[in-house]
Scaffold this motif. Sequence first.
Motif, PDB file in Angstrom:
ATOM      1  N   ASN A 136       0.831  -1.193   0.000  1.00 26.96           N
ATOM      2  CA  ASN A 136       0.000   0.000   0.000  1.00 26.96           C
ATOM      3  C   ASN A 136       0.871   1.250   0.000  1.00 26.96           C
ATOM      4  O   ASN A 136       1.862   1.337   0.731  1.00 26.96           O
ATOM      5  CB  ASN A 136      -0.910   0.021   1.236  1.00 26.96           C
ATOM      6  N   GLY A 137       0.490   2.219  -0.826  1.00 29.09           N
ATOM      7  CA  GLY A 137       1.191   3.496  -0.845  1.00 29.09           C
ATOM      8  C   GLY A 137       2.466   3.528  -1.664  1.00 29.09           C
ATOM      9  O   GLY A 137       3.142   4.556  -1.712  1.00 29.09           O
ATOM     10  N   VAL A 138       2.820   2.415  -2.334  1.00 27.92           N
ATOM     11  CA  VAL A 138       4.091   2.360  -3.064  1.00 27.92           C
ATOM     12  C   VAL A 138       3.997   3.037  -4.430  1.00 27.92           C
ATOM     13  O   VAL A 138       5.014   3.321  -5.052  1.00 27.92           O
ATOM     14  CB  VAL A 138       4.554   0.894  -3.209  1.00 27.92           C
ATOM     15  N   GLY A 139       2.765   3.294  -4.909  1.00 31.14           N
ATOM     16  CA  GLY A 139       2.621   4.008  -6.174  1.00 31.14           C
ATOM     17  C   GLY A 139       1.976   3.226  -7.294  1.00 31.14           C
ATOM     18  O   GLY A 139       2.137   3.594  -8.463  1.00 31.14           O
ATOM     19  N   LYS A 140       1.209   2.176  -6.995  1.00 32.98           N
ATOM     20  CA  LYS A 140       0.617   1.347  -8.057  1.00 32.98           C
ATOM     21  C   LYS A 140      -0.375   2.149  -8.899  1.00 32.98           C
ATOM     22  O   LYS A 140      -0.325   2.123 -10.135  1.00 32.98           O
ATOM     23  CB  LYS A 140      -0.077   0.126  -7.431  1.00 32.98           C
ATOM     24  N   THR A 141      -1.278   2.853  -8.218  1.00 37.11           N
ATOM     25  CA  THR A 141      -2.277   3.618  -8.961  1.00 37.11           C
ATOM     26  C   THR A 141      -1.631   4.775  -9.707  1.00 37.11           C
ATOM     27  O   THR A 141      -2.033   5.106 -10.829  1.00 37.11           O
ATOM     28  CB  THR A 141      -3.372   4.127  -8.009  1.00 37.11           C
ATOM     29  N   SER A 142      -0.604   5.397  -9.108  1.00 36.86           N
ATOM     30  CA  SER A 142       0.110   6.479  -9.805  1.00 36.86           C
ATOM     31  C   SER A 142       0.761   5.956 -11.076  1.00 36.86           C
ATOM     32  O   SER A 142       0.701   6.597 -12.142  1.00 36.86           O
ATOM     33  CB  SER A 142       1.169   7.089  -8.885  1.00 36.86           C
ATOM     34  N   LEU A 143       1.418   4.792 -10.989  1.00 35.32           N
ATOM     35  CA  LEU A 143       2.029   4.198 -12.175  1.00 35.32           C
ATOM     36  C   LEU A 143       0.973   3.918 -13.234  1.00 35.32           C
ATOM     37  O   LEU A 143       1.192   4.166 -14.434  1.00 35.32           O
ATOM     38  CB  LEU A 143       2.753   2.906 -11.799  1.00 35.32           C
ATOM     39  N   LEU A 147      -1.495   5.299 -18.531  1.00 33.24           N
ATOM     40  CA  LEU A 147      -2.657   5.629 -19.352  1.00 33.24           C
ATOM     41  C   LEU A 147      -2.560   7.024 -19.962  1.00 33.24           C
ATOM     42  O   LEU A 147      -3.489   7.481 -20.634  1.00 33.24           O
ATOM     43  CB  LEU A 147      -3.931   5.511 -18.522  1.00 33.24           C
ATOM     44  N   GLY A 148      -1.422   7.713 -19.709  1.00 36.71           N
ATOM     45  CA  GLY A 148      -1.207   8.997 -20.357  1.00 36.71           C
ATOM     46  C   GLY A 148      -1.693  10.189 -19.570  1.00 36.71           C
ATOM     47  O   GLY A 148      -1.798  11.296 -20.117  1.00 36.71           O
ATOM     48  N   ASP A 149      -1.987  10.030 -18.296  1.00 39.15           N
ATOM     49  CA  ASP A 149      -2.434  11.144 -17.455  1.00 39.15           C
ATOM     50  C   ASP A 149      -1.241  12.064 -17.178  1.00 39.15           C
ATOM     51  O   ASP A 149      -0.225  11.633 -16.623  1.00 39.15           O
ATOM     52  CB  ASP A 149      -2.995  10.592 -16.142  1.00 39.15           C
ATOM     53  N   ASP A 150      -1.352  13.341 -17.556  1.00 43.87           N
ATOM     54  CA  ASP A 150      -0.250  14.285 -17.343  1.00 43.87           C
ATOM     55  C   ASP A 150      -0.597  15.344 -16.314  1.00 43.87           C
ATOM     56  O   ASP A 150      -0.084  16.469 -16.352  1.00 43.87           O
ATOM     57  CB  ASP A 150       0.161  14.941 -18.672  1.00 43.87           C
ATOM     58  N   ASP A 151      -1.489  15.002 -15.385  1.00 44.80           N
ATOM     59  CA  ASP A 151      -1.879  15.921 -14.320  1.00 44.80           C
ATOM     60  C   ASP A 151      -0.643  16.391 -13.547  1.00 44.80           C
ATOM     61  O   ASP A 151       0.261  15.596 -13.234  1.00 44.80           O
ATOM     62  CB  ASP A 151      -2.862  15.221 -13.381  1.00 44.80           C
ATOM     63  N   ALA A 152      -0.600  17.681 -13.185  1.00 43.88           N
ATOM     64  CA  ALA A 152       0.572  18.247 -12.510  1.00 43.88           C
ATOM     65  C   ALA A 152       0.784  17.629 -11.137  1.00 43.88           C
ATOM     66  O   ALA A 152       1.932  17.345 -10.735  1.00 43.88           O
ATOM     67  CB  ALA A 152       0.417  19.767 -12.392  1.00 43.88           C
ATOM     68  N   ASP A 153      -0.288  17.416 -10.392  1.00 40.28           N
ATOM     69  CA  ASP A 153      -0.157  16.803  -9.068  1.00 40.28           C
ATOM     70  C   ASP A 153       0.394  15.385  -9.186  1.00 40.28           C
ATOM     71  O   ASP A 153       1.195  14.946  -8.352  1.00 40.28           O
ATOM     72  CB  ASP A 153      -1.507  16.777  -8.350  1.00 40.28           C
ATOM     73  N   LEU A 154      -0.048  14.673 -10.226  1.00 36.00           N
ATOM     74  CA  LEU A 154       0.459  13.319 -10.442  1.00 36.00           C
ATOM     75  C   LEU A 154       1.950  13.355 -10.743  1.00 36.00           C
ATOM     76  O   LEU A 154       2.718  12.531 -10.253  1.00 36.00           O
ATOM     77  CB  LEU A 154      -0.299  12.644 -11.581  1.00 36.00           C
ATOM     78  N   VAL A 209       7.519  12.154  -9.042  1.00 33.79           N
ATOM     79  CA  VAL A 209       8.891  12.554  -8.714  1.00 33.79           C
ATOM     80  C   VAL A 209       9.242  12.109  -7.304  1.00 33.79           C
ATOM     81  O   VAL A 209      10.352  11.641  -7.021  1.00 33.79           O
ATOM     82  CB  VAL A 209       9.059  14.083  -8.862  1.00 33.79           C
ATOM     83  N   ALA A 210       8.260  12.239  -6.376  1.00 35.12           N
ATOM     84  CA  ALA A 210       8.507  11.853  -4.988  1.00 35.12           C
ATOM     85  C   ALA A 210       8.597  10.337  -4.823  1.00 35.12           C
ATOM     86  O   ALA A 210       9.363   9.839  -3.992  1.00 35.12           O
ATOM     87  CB  ALA A 210       7.395  12.403  -4.092  1.00 35.12           C
ATOM     88  N   LEU A 211       7.848   9.601  -5.629  1.00 40.05           N
ATOM     89  CA  LEU A 211       7.795   8.145  -5.476  1.00 40.05           C
ATOM     90  C   LEU A 211       8.949   7.433  -6.171  1.00 40.05           C
ATOM     91  O   LEU A 211       9.540   6.497  -5.614  1.00 40.05           O
ATOM     92  CB  LEU A 211       6.471   7.603  -6.037  1.00 40.05           C
ATOM     93  N   LEU A 240      -5.209  -6.456 -20.773  1.00 40.79           N
ATOM     94  CA  LEU A 240      -5.764  -6.289 -19.428  1.00 40.79           C
ATOM     95  C   LEU A 240      -4.665  -5.884 -18.458  1.00 40.79           C
ATOM     96  O   LEU A 240      -3.565  -6.441 -18.493  1.00 40.79           O
ATOM     97  CB  LEU A 240      -6.432  -7.596 -18.973  1.00 40.79           C
ATOM     98  N   ILE A 241      -4.958  -4.886 -17.625  1.00 45.42           N
ATOM     99  CA  ILE A 241      -4.083  -4.491 -16.523  1.00 45.42           C
ATOM    100  C   ILE A 241      -4.853  -4.708 -15.229  1.00 45.42           C
ATOM    101  O   ILE A 241      -5.986  -4.227 -15.082  1.00 45.42           O
ATOM    102  CB  ILE A 241      -3.638  -3.024 -16.628  1.00 45.42           C
ATOM    103  N   LEU A 242      -4.259  -5.421 -14.308  1.00 41.61           N
ATOM    104  CA  LEU A 242      -4.930  -5.786 -13.063  1.00 41.61           C
ATOM    105  C   LEU A 242      -4.096  -5.356 -11.867  1.00 41.61           C
ATOM    106  O   LEU A 242      -2.929  -5.734 -11.754  1.00 41.61           O
ATOM    107  CB  LEU A 242      -5.140  -7.308 -13.019  1.00 41.61           C
ATOM    108  N   ILE A 243      -4.674  -4.528 -10.995  1.00 38.69           N
ATOM    109  CA  ILE A 243      -4.066  -4.246  -9.699  1.00 38.69           C
ATOM    110  C   ILE A 243      -4.838  -5.046  -8.664  1.00 38.69           C
ATOM    111  O   ILE A 243      -6.047  -4.862  -8.508  1.00 38.69           O
ATOM    112  CB  ILE A 243      -4.126  -2.750  -9.345  1.00 38.69           C
ATOM    113  N   THR A 244      -4.174  -5.951  -8.000  1.00 35.35           N
ATOM    114  CA  THR A 244      -4.843  -6.750  -6.974  1.00 35.35           C
ATOM    115  C   THR A 244      -3.827  -7.297  -5.985  1.00 35.35           C
ATOM    116  O   THR A 244      -2.684  -7.586  -6.341  1.00 35.35           O
ATOM    117  CB  THR A 244      -5.641  -7.914  -7.598  1.00 35.35           C
TER     118      THR A 244
END
Length: 547
Positions: free
Chosen positions: A367-374, A379-386, A391-393, A511-515
Amino acid sequence: MPSHSFVVIDHLNFAWPDGTPAITDLSCTFPPGLTGLIGDNGAGKTTLLRLIAGELQPASGSVVVSGSLAVLRQDVATRPGSTVADLLGITPIRRALRAVEAGSVDPDDYDLIGDRWDVESRALALLDASGLGGDESLLDRPAVSLSGGEATAVGLAGAELADADVTLLDEPTNNLDAASRSRLYDSLDRWTGSLIVVSHDRELLEHVDAIVDLDPRGTRVFTGPFSEYEQVRGAEQAAAERSLAQAEADVRRIRRAAAADQQHKAQRDRAGRRDAARSGMGKGAQHYYQNRSEKDGASKARARAAQAEQAGAARAAADAAARLPDQIRVDLPDTEVAPGKQILALSMGERPLRIDGPERIRITGANGVGKTSLLRIALGDDDADLSARAVALFAEPPVSLVAPKVPVGLLGQRDDLGAFGTPLEAVRSAAPDRPAQAARNLLARVLVTGEMVSRPIGELSGGERFRVALARMLFADPAPRLLVLDEPTNNLDMASVDHMIEALEDYRGALILITHDGWLADRLKVDRQWELDAGGDGTRITDRDVR
């Protein structure tokens, strides 16, 4: 802890304010020890926990709890301003301890503390064992800063700290990573007192002493872990299906015999009339033999009717015993991706991460290692907060080289259904030009039928919301060629998980699976794993072939 602690349910009935029944005439006993509470979505598992906890009042019947009670709800509360100590339930005792240390002689402070003078050290020890660290400042950490898995781990520590005679847990492994799940299983193995846990986690259910199954055909209590119960239930299901086949054969045999009786009677009547005409038999004699034949025929017909009624009743009973509960049944649209077609590519150090063709990738990590961020970066999300979080992760933040060029379907840990009034509106929004009946048909295949399609989204259970989100994803036009599943089974019952897996086995896209669920990953036959591991210089990613 008293060894006799348990919960007794007697002829319990509960309905929602609109009159919808949730629990009907339920009677069962939860034995001492650890009990797994299972059942299909909508069977009333969480409602029953709330009735046991006293949060809901039954319309009739009773709930008797022996001893004190502690509850860990499905969504651990993280109100703004609350702290880890609040989640642990020890804030009032900490205040009393601070007051006594400052010289208070108020009896209320001493009564509140009781014999729990070491509550802070015990809490820190439990948090440390949960992988959260044991620094004293952790108790004052804002609850909103915790990840879902961390909040659940704190809630579990609080439940253990409460030392209650009866503890209620609702889907405790939903947001836990593999290491946290392992620590939870260890906690269950050493748990004292009685514990009732709602879960679809098969590995967790191997650590319980008994299973209570809220089955519409009758609630059952089984002594032993889930695997043994599943074997018994499977054998009973096979026997019930054999009984149904025999009962249906009996019904067909009796119907054929009744038809043969009618045919034979008609033949005898025709032959009798011919013989009477040839022999010159008088009308009185003809009426006598005709009446006797009709009486014999009526007697046989009544006997056949009784046999048919008995066979029909036996067939109905066998059908009820053999009938499986309704389950999700989804035919995925044509989603084929050509082998070798590049779906996406990431720059990550010397070795790029990529998906080609209909590959199945599992993303793992604590948990918290950055799976969802990766995943968002992939998927091409270039949000500034992301970007700042990346950079921190990551020592070398991944960069999306090739964003998906195919339609993407996403099922995350949190759905976006809150923007819609009803399930039908939510599904139709994915493809407004498609007819409403097509949306209704798809909802029906995921067990959202009748008045439920117009029910307010806010009244749906977690499992019902997942099914609506699944239908919304599949209703899109064009259909998704890349499915992204972020902990998809958190709110699904076991039957629904099985059928979702069956549907995805026929899926021909990527398919990409986070589990955190290894059993699910095995069933979905993933090809590779992107393993995320937090190190001193940032999160590292390993691409490993698991075929």
